[in-house]
Scaffold this motif. Sequence first.
Motif, PDB file in Angstrom:
ATOM      1  N   VAL A 126     -11.625  -8.899 -27.377  1.00 25.18           N
ATOM      2  CA  VAL A 126     -12.415 -10.092 -27.691  1.00 25.18           C
ATOM      3  C   VAL A 126     -12.461 -10.303 -29.210  1.00 25.18           C
ATOM      4  CG1 VAL A 126     -14.743 -11.090 -27.592  1.00 25.18           C
ATOM      5  CG2 VAL A 126     -13.750 -10.015 -25.564  1.00 25.18           C
ATOM      6  N   ALA A 127     -12.550  -9.213 -29.951  1.00 23.88           N
ATOM      7  CA  ALA A 127     -12.548  -9.346 -31.416  1.00 23.88           C
ATOM      8  C   ALA A 127     -11.258 -10.008 -31.887  1.00 23.88           C
ATOM      9  CB  ALA A 127     -12.729  -7.969 -32.067  1.00 23.88           C
ATOM     10  N   ALA A 128     -10.133  -9.643 -31.259  1.00 22.50           N
ATOM     11  CA  ALA A 128      -8.840 -10.237 -31.644  1.00 22.50           C
ATOM     12  C   ALA A 128      -8.807 -11.719 -31.304  1.00 22.50           C
ATOM     13  CB  ALA A 128      -7.696  -9.499 -30.950  1.00 22.50           C
ATOM     14  N   ALA A 129      -9.377 -12.075 -30.150  1.00 21.18           N
ATOM     15  CA  ALA A 129      -9.401 -13.483 -29.743  1.00 21.18           C
ATOM     16  C   ALA A 129     -10.207 -14.305 -30.748  1.00 21.18           C
ATOM     17  CB  ALA A 129      -9.998 -13.607 -28.342  1.00 21.18           C
ATOM     18  N   VAL A 150     -19.341  -9.004 -29.949  1.00 22.54           N
ATOM     19  CA  VAL A 150     -18.452  -9.536 -30.984  1.00 22.54           C
ATOM     20  C   VAL A 150     -19.091 -10.813 -31.542  1.00 22.54           C
ATOM     21  CG1 VAL A 150     -16.170 -10.469 -31.481  1.00 22.54           C
ATOM     22  CG2 VAL A 150     -16.433  -8.600 -29.826  1.00 22.54           C
ATOM     23  N   PRO A 151     -19.401 -10.826 -32.852  1.00 26.43           N
ATOM     24  CA  PRO A 151     -20.041 -12.006 -33.405  1.00 26.43           C
ATOM     25  C   PRO A 151     -19.153 -13.233 -33.210  1.00 26.43           C
ATOM     26  CG  PRO A 151     -20.072 -10.183 -34.992  1.00 26.43           C
ATOM     27  CD  PRO A 151     -19.173  -9.773 -33.854  1.00 26.43           C
ATOM     28  N   GLY A 152     -19.748 -14.320 -32.744  1.00 30.61           N
ATOM     29  CA  GLY A 152     -18.997 -15.561 -32.595  1.00 30.61           C
ATOM     30  C   GLY A 152     -18.398 -15.756 -31.219  1.00 30.61           C
ATOM     31  N   ALA A 153     -18.431 -14.719 -30.376  1.00 34.34           N
ATOM     32  CA  ALA A 153     -17.818 -14.855 -29.051  1.00 34.34           C
ATOM     33  C   ALA A 153     -18.762 -15.611 -28.102  1.00 34.34           C
ATOM     34  CB  ALA A 153     -17.500 -13.480 -28.474  1.00 34.34           C
ATOM     35  N   VAL A 154     -18.210 -16.568 -27.359  1.00 33.97           N
ATOM     36  CA  VAL A 154     -18.965 -17.239 -26.299  1.00 33.97           C
ATOM     37  C   VAL A 154     -18.419 -16.684 -24.986  1.00 33.97           C
ATOM     38  CG1 VAL A 154     -19.587 -19.442 -25.246  1.00 33.97           C
ATOM     39  CG2 VAL A 154     -19.203 -19.296 -27.733  1.00 33.97           C
ATOM     40  N   VAL A 155     -19.250 -15.901 -24.306  1.00 32.16           N
ATOM     41  CA  VAL A 155     -18.760 -15.075 -23.203  1.00 32.16           C
ATOM     42  C   VAL A 155     -19.110 -15.690 -21.855  1.00 32.16           C
ATOM     43  CG1 VAL A 155     -18.899 -12.796 -22.148  1.00 32.16           C
ATOM     44  CG2 VAL A 155     -19.025 -13.030 -24.638  1.00 32.16           C
ATOM     45  N   MET A 156     -18.123 -15.766 -20.969  1.00 31.35           N
ATOM     46  CA  MET A 156     -18.366 -16.239 -19.617  1.00 31.35           C
ATOM     47  C   MET A 156     -18.020 -15.125 -18.638  1.00 31.35           C
ATOM     48  SD  MET A 156     -16.487 -19.732 -20.358  1.00 31.35           S
ATOM     49  CE  MET A 156     -16.828 -20.485 -21.936  1.00 31.35           C
ATOM     50  N   PRO A 157     -19.054 -14.549 -17.993  1.00 30.37           N
ATOM     51  CA  PRO A 157     -18.803 -13.442 -17.076  1.00 30.37           C
ATOM     52  C   PRO A 157     -18.382 -13.937 -15.695  1.00 30.37           C
ATOM     53  CG  PRO A 157     -21.159 -13.791 -17.366  1.00 30.37           C
ATOM     54  CD  PRO A 157     -20.478 -14.877 -18.144  1.00 30.37           C
ATOM     55  N   VAL A 158     -17.460 -13.253 -15.062  1.00 30.29           N
ATOM     56  CA  VAL A 158     -17.043 -13.624 -13.706  1.00 30.29           C
ATOM     57  C   VAL A 158     -16.920 -12.375 -12.843  1.00 30.29           C
ATOM     58  CG1 VAL A 158     -15.874 -15.792 -14.250  1.00 30.29           C
ATOM     59  CG2 VAL A 158     -14.640 -13.649 -14.522  1.00 30.29           C
TER      60      VAL A 158
END
Length: 497
Positions: A126-129, A150-158
Amino acid sequence: MGHASTRSVALIGLSAHVVDVEADAVPGDAELHLVGLPEMSVWPARARIRAAILNSGTAWPDMRITVSVTPVIPPIYDAAADLALVVALLAVAGAIPPERITGRVFLGELALDGGIRPVRGVLPMVAAAVRAGISSVVVPADCAREAAQVPGAVVMPVTQLADLVDQLRHGAFRDHDNQEPDPAPSSSFAVDLADAPGNQAARRALEVCAAGGHHLFLSGDGPATMLAERLPGILPPLTDEAARKVAEIYSLAGRSHRAQGITPPLSAPHHSETPTAIFGSVAANRPGALSLAHRGVLHLADAPEFARTVLDGLCRPMDSGQVHLAGRGRSVHYPARFTLVLAARPCPCPEGRDCACPPEARRRYRARLALLLSRVAVRAPIEQSNRGTRAGEPSAAVAARVLAARVRAAHRLADTPWRTNAEVPAPDLRTRFPVAPEAAELLRSAVNTGLVTADGLSRLLRVAWTLADLRGVDRPQFDDAAAALELWKGADGDGAR
Ligand SMILES: [Zn+2]
């Protein structure tokens, strides 16, 4: 006929590479071609995708579909890109609007029943993304908390492919609540030196090693593990960068439940563990116990009981600060810069058993550690502490002295690449950091009498500097050199030369 594209991330060691996943469809028999996966992985990946789609209640698309990954995923495919492959396929087949998957990264392994399995290494992926400018990441629910760090990540769990398809179709994504409080960063271990009374020499040795970054050998029948477990608590807190790296290593090891924090890690493998568990696995892309000690402490209790290959194999990582593994067409490096705490009882007899080992057996037992001991500068005896011994000094008091000494050393080393005395190379030690003449004289005589080798002398000098830093003096004096020599020999005089 159609085209859809999305992104995933491939890992080689800890280094993460964003990959493009593209799907194209042409009329023809229902077929799926996977391009850009390692050959061995194509068949199982196709089987997972097919079963997951059919078990999610979606019809298999009646067309000829090619899904390609660029750049090509390296020789070992760890299934983390499954989810990106399947959504690209479903988008080109018209089951999902293609624009809903562009500009997102999908991570997750498909289960045959359509479930989405957690993957290791979510944190570095996620950091790389996010570094590549893609903040929107879809991850298995079990990995959501980790991804959200990860700062800045918008996470969608599935959790299920069917749910994901449904959400993508209707554009109704449930974002992970990034506000969910994380466990407070731990700045102290639950264990404290105050609970480990007695063993004054070993406690002092622990402090010196913490202050200078030196490796330690505890010999004797005593609570070595109890003391080693308290070393992280007196080490300076991790810097942000080090804490991030440590968290990535734990993520890749599938140990992300370690409380995120600034206390250096402790890794204490048992001697029965396999070399793979200790050094890591290139085939599984999984770091081992050595890397779980990165920026912290590696403790080997009953060190002579470890396999010879493990003991000797430790030397290179100790010298280079990393584990290098090669095989199956790839090579990886895992960070492994740690403070080693070796512990050994005098002989192989079970604890508490009357010992009748001849001296030769004891010597052979200890000799298994010879290569490692040549890298250890501080030795201390350890014994069962008597009950009723007054309480030990608390960790916080020791940590304060350690920190002050570290600050002194860092100040002196400010215009060098090194931060601790243990890191200073031998030539620089002699030319740039001269000790007081009486101290130099004492150490020279130790070399002349054969007590210490030239290599050993460098280790002694580094410890002498740490002792001077702990006392707050400008450079090592006679007393520091004498004390370094005592720590080198260890109380029972069994130091390796
Ligand atoms: Zn014995």
